[in-house]
Design an enzyme around this catalytic site. Sequence first.
Site, PDB file in Angstrom:
ATOM      1  N   GLY A 113     -18.076 -35.326 -51.227  1.00 40.96           N
ATOM      2  CA  GLY A 113     -18.805 -36.037 -50.325  1.00 40.96           C
ATOM      3  C   GLY A 113     -20.042 -35.137 -49.763  1.00 40.96           C
ATOM      4  N   ALA A 114     -19.775 -33.776 -49.943  1.00 43.46           N
ATOM      5  CA  ALA A 114     -20.983 -33.006 -49.609  1.00 43.46           C
ATOM      6  C   ALA A 114     -22.172 -33.200 -50.380  1.00 43.46           C
ATOM      7  CB  ALA A 114     -20.454 -31.395 -49.486  1.00 43.46           C
ATOM      8  N   GLY A 119     -24.086 -23.273 -13.323  1.00 40.33           N
ATOM      9  CA  GLY A 119     -24.020 -24.702 -13.039  1.00 40.33           C
ATOM     10  C   GLY A 119     -24.730 -25.698 -13.389  1.00 40.33           C
ATOM     11  N   GLY A 120     -25.012 -26.900 -12.670  1.00 40.79           N
ATOM     12  CA  GLY A 120     -25.635 -27.799 -13.298  1.00 40.79           C
ATOM     13  C   GLY A 120     -27.045 -27.443 -13.810  1.00 40.79           C
TER      14      GLY A 120
HETATM   15  C1  HXC Z   1     -30.447 -19.250  -1.935  1.00 37.15           C
HETATM   16  C2  HXC Z   1     -30.258 -17.589  -3.069  1.00 37.15           C
HETATM   17  C3  HXC Z   1     -29.592 -18.249  -4.235  1.00 37.15           C
HETATM   18  C4  HXC Z   1     -29.452 -19.535  -3.827  1.00 37.15           C
HETATM   19  C5  HXC Z   1     -29.510 -16.387  -4.816  1.00 37.15           C
HETATM   20  N1  HXC Z   1     -30.184 -16.361  -3.505  1.00 37.15           N
HETATM   21  N2  HXC Z   1     -29.168 -17.477  -5.278  1.00 37.15           N
HETATM   22  N3  HXC Z   1     -30.857 -18.194  -1.985  1.00 37.15           N
HETATM   23  N4  HXC Z   1     -30.025 -20.085  -2.908  1.00 37.15           N
HETATM   24  N5  HXC Z   1     -28.520 -20.546  -4.988  1.00 37.15           N
HETATM   25  C6  HXC Z   1     -30.974 -15.090  -3.007  1.00 37.15           C
HETATM   26  C7  HXC Z   1     -29.890 -14.180  -2.305  1.00 37.15           C
HETATM   27  O1  HXC Z   1     -29.528 -14.632  -0.988  1.00 37.15           O
HETATM   28  C8  HXC Z   1     -30.915 -12.980  -2.312  1.00 37.15           C
HETATM   29  O2  HXC Z   1     -31.962 -13.037  -1.227  1.00 37.15           O
HETATM   30  C9  HXC Z   1     -31.498 -12.991  -3.332  1.00 37.15           C
HETATM   31  O3  HXC Z   1     -31.664 -14.295  -4.124  1.00 37.15           O
HETATM   32  C10 HXC Z   1     -31.118 -12.328  -4.809  1.00 37.15           C
HETATM   33  O4  HXC Z   1     -29.505 -12.425  -4.580  1.00 37.15           O
HETATM   34  P1  HXC Z   1     -28.516 -11.313  -5.077  1.00 37.15           P
HETATM   35  O5  HXC Z   1     -27.271 -12.114  -4.888  1.00 37.15           O
HETATM   36  O6  HXC Z   1     -28.947 -10.037  -4.205  1.00 37.15           O
HETATM   37  O7  HXC Z   1     -28.873 -10.925  -6.475  1.00 37.15           O
HETATM   38  P2  HXC Z   1     -27.941 -10.590  -7.598  1.00 37.15           P
HETATM   39  O8  HXC Z   1     -26.895  -9.620  -7.051  1.00 37.15           O
HETATM   40  O9  HXC Z   1     -28.731 -10.548  -8.622  1.00 37.15           O
HETATM   41  O10 HXC Z   1     -26.889 -11.934  -7.877  1.00 37.15           O
HETATM   42  C11 HXC Z   1     -27.615 -13.042  -8.331  1.00 37.15           C
HETATM   43  C12 HXC Z   1     -26.880 -14.293  -8.465  1.00 37.15           C
HETATM   44  C13 HXC Z   1     -25.930 -14.667  -7.038  1.00 37.15           C
HETATM   45  C14 HXC Z   1     -25.610 -14.036  -9.222  1.00 37.15           C
HETATM   46  C15 HXC Z   1     -27.377 -15.370  -8.849  1.00 37.15           C
HETATM   47  O11 HXC Z   1     -27.415 -14.378  -5.782  1.00 37.15           O
HETATM   48  C16 HXC Z   1     -25.415 -15.742  -6.747  1.00 37.15           C
HETATM   49  O12 HXC Z   1     -24.229 -16.003  -7.166  1.00 37.15           O
HETATM   50  N6  HXC Z   1     -26.041 -16.945  -6.321  1.00 37.15           N
HETATM   51  C17 HXC Z   1     -25.306 -18.041  -5.729  1.00 37.15           C
HETATM   52  C18 HXC Z   1     -25.299 -18.751  -7.061  1.00 37.15           C
HETATM   53  C19 HXC Z   1     -24.992 -20.055  -6.867  1.00 37.15           C
HETATM   54  O13 HXC Z   1     -23.834 -20.491  -6.590  1.00 37.15           O
HETATM   55  N7  HXC Z   1     -25.909 -21.129  -7.055  1.00 37.15           N
HETATM   56  C20 HXC Z   1     -25.751 -22.577  -6.546  1.00 37.15           C
HETATM   57  C21 HXC Z   1     -24.947 -23.261  -7.847  1.00 37.15           C
HETATM   58  S1  HXC Z   1     -24.756 -24.563  -7.738  1.00 37.15           S
HETATM   59  P3  HXC Z   1     -32.296 -11.723  -0.572  1.00 37.15           P
HETATM   60  O14 HXC Z   1     -33.079 -12.331   0.592  1.00 37.15           O
HETATM   61  O15 HXC Z   1     -31.233 -10.730  -0.298  1.00 37.15           O
HETATM   62  O16 HXC Z   1     -33.290 -11.085  -1.602  1.00 37.15           O
HETATM   63  C22 HXC Z   1     -26.254 -25.275  -8.673  1.00 37.15           C
HETATM   64  C23 HXC Z   1     -26.035 -26.876  -8.744  1.00 37.15           C
HETATM   65  C24 HXC Z   1     -27.044 -27.363  -9.696  1.00 37.15           C
HETATM   66  O17 HXC Z   1     -26.868 -24.482  -9.145  1.00 37.15           O
HETATM   67  C25 HXC Z   1     -26.934 -28.513  -9.826  1.00 37.15           C
HETATM   68  C26 HXC Z   1     -27.735 -29.125 -10.778  1.00 37.15           C
HETATM   69  C27 HXC Z   1     -27.053 -30.663 -11.271  1.00 37.15           C
END
Ligand code: HXC
Length: 513
Positions: A403-404, A169-170
């Site tokens: 040019g290079a 993401g971002g």
């Molecule tokens: C809160 C999160 C989290 C998040 C993971 N966890 N991502 N908690 N916010 N963004 C937590 C899970 O609930 C889990 O908690 C632990 O972290 C491990 O995650 P798992 O899913 O069990 O691990 P894994 O299978 O390795 O998968 C990792 C992952 C997945 C691919 C990153 O967790 C995932 O898809 N997370 C969400 C990603 C996402 O959509 N992020 C927001 C993107 S938007 P427990 O308690 O079970 O240990 C963004 C915008 C930024 O980032 C903008 C900036 C401008």
Amino acid sequence: MTNKVEQLNQLKQQALQGGGKARVESQHKKGKLTARERLLLLLDEGSFEEIGMLVTHRCRDFDMENEVYLGDGVITCYGTIAGRPVYVFSQDFTVFGGSLSETHAEKIVKIMNLALQNGVPVIGLNDSGGARIQEGVVSLGGYADIFYRNVQSSGVIPQISAIMGPCAGGAVYSPAITDFILMVEHTSYMFVTGPNVVKTVTHETVSSEELGGAHTHASKSGVTHFACANEVECIENIKQLLSYMPQNCEEDAPSIAYPAGNELRLALDTLIPANPNQPYNIKDVIAELADEESFMEVHKDFAENIVVGFARIAGKSIGIVANQPAYLAGVLDINSSRKGARFVRFCDAFNIPLLVLVDVPGFLPGTDQEWHGIITNGAKLLYALSEATVPKVTVITRKAYGGAYDVMNSKHIGADLNYAWPTAEIAVMGAKGAAEIIFKKEISQAENPAGKWAEKEAEYNEKFATPYGAAARGFIDEVILPSQTRQKLIKGFTMLQNKVVKMPKRKHGNIPL
Ligand code: HXC
């Protein structure tokens, strides 16, 4: 008092647990180290000083008040690498997946501010699920606070990002603004939108690894500068990279002691093939010119027709930009121009002198290149080399066409010393094409057109495809034997070490992006 000490010890112990034993085990099972283990490998022994160990999040939604971890998923600290100070943040995937909350961001911002004010590099070890989903907009604000500081720090202190897990993401945009990105193969990935979104929007089926793994970004997109086999190699690469850089834009890079020896490199006298169309490997030239084993290639697997990287000459850091005749004949195209320009700008920002090795047949023709903007992108390299005020030395080993020739650090765009080997061919274009255009009539009217063409090609070659026309005008300062090149570079860079150039007053230039 004993109770107070005990309380502190307990809190510290609690913080050291991260997200707890089970999550640490799960991290290890994935082949990943924990955030603290990474810091221990990165920093000099005994130099680690943590900042903000007891920080906790402020979220009170979704029962989050019942799930609080000291440190809030990121370890922020300062320490030293090879005795030189650095600030580091290391995201802890065992706490909410290393996701970025308001307070997690504040911790990173705090050390970024300290780093900028103190003129010290910042290293980010990224391993995060992105924005803390439970927190909403304050998390997005936290990212923007970091991006803003990345930009303020750009060109002032070196910024290095290691991607050691998810970065999606971002969140990708902080590393993207920093100077160098390193990724670990098979355990890290970077993408703006993941495979599921891609599937929904474009109906493409792609794995995380294929979409945004280390290999993809090292070879296809050029987003990462290094693809590392594992985390230990990644951390070693960060340390080596830092060794070529100053602490900030006001300082020079550290020199290392270098014992003077016989600097003649006789192997270079026979390295260029007799046939000008036969390739050779420019890295063999670099290996002879640089101090032994000092060359660290950057962007090794991306746009291989140009080679860039750091090295040392007589113990002093330099940046090398070199056409690679062994890949696409060393032609300049969109990606090689972007790659070269980005590297040149880093070196110039941080006072690292540049050595440019030239063997270039020109720019790559074709609709693909023209439609994707070879004009704008080629201009980036021209612009970057023209604006660079660090000492700039050029060695033309063979072709410098069209040019290079101008672009590749010619005298005209501010190079300080321009050398050519006797094998150099400096001309508007290759002799075959040149003869075809300027002797078109004579060739077509000849009894034996092919013979005439060959005759005219030889004539053009003799007259223009040499370094002597350029040397006669002073565009080349000296035609040197290849074996003397290292000696010339040692003397030349020493002579240029106090170079000062004042640029015209302006807010900033407008490099064609
Ligand atoms: C809160 C999160 C989290 C998040 C993971 N966890 N991502 N908690 N916010 N963004 C937590 C899970 O609930 C889990 O908690 C632990 O972290 C491990 O995650 P798992 O899913 O069990 O691990 P894994 O299978 O390795 O998968 C990792 C992952 C997945 C691919 C990153 O967790 C995932 O898809 N997370 C969400 C990603 C996402 O959509 N992020 C927001 C993107 S938007 P427990 O308690 O079970 O240990 C963004 C915008 C930024 O980032 C903008 C900036 C401008």
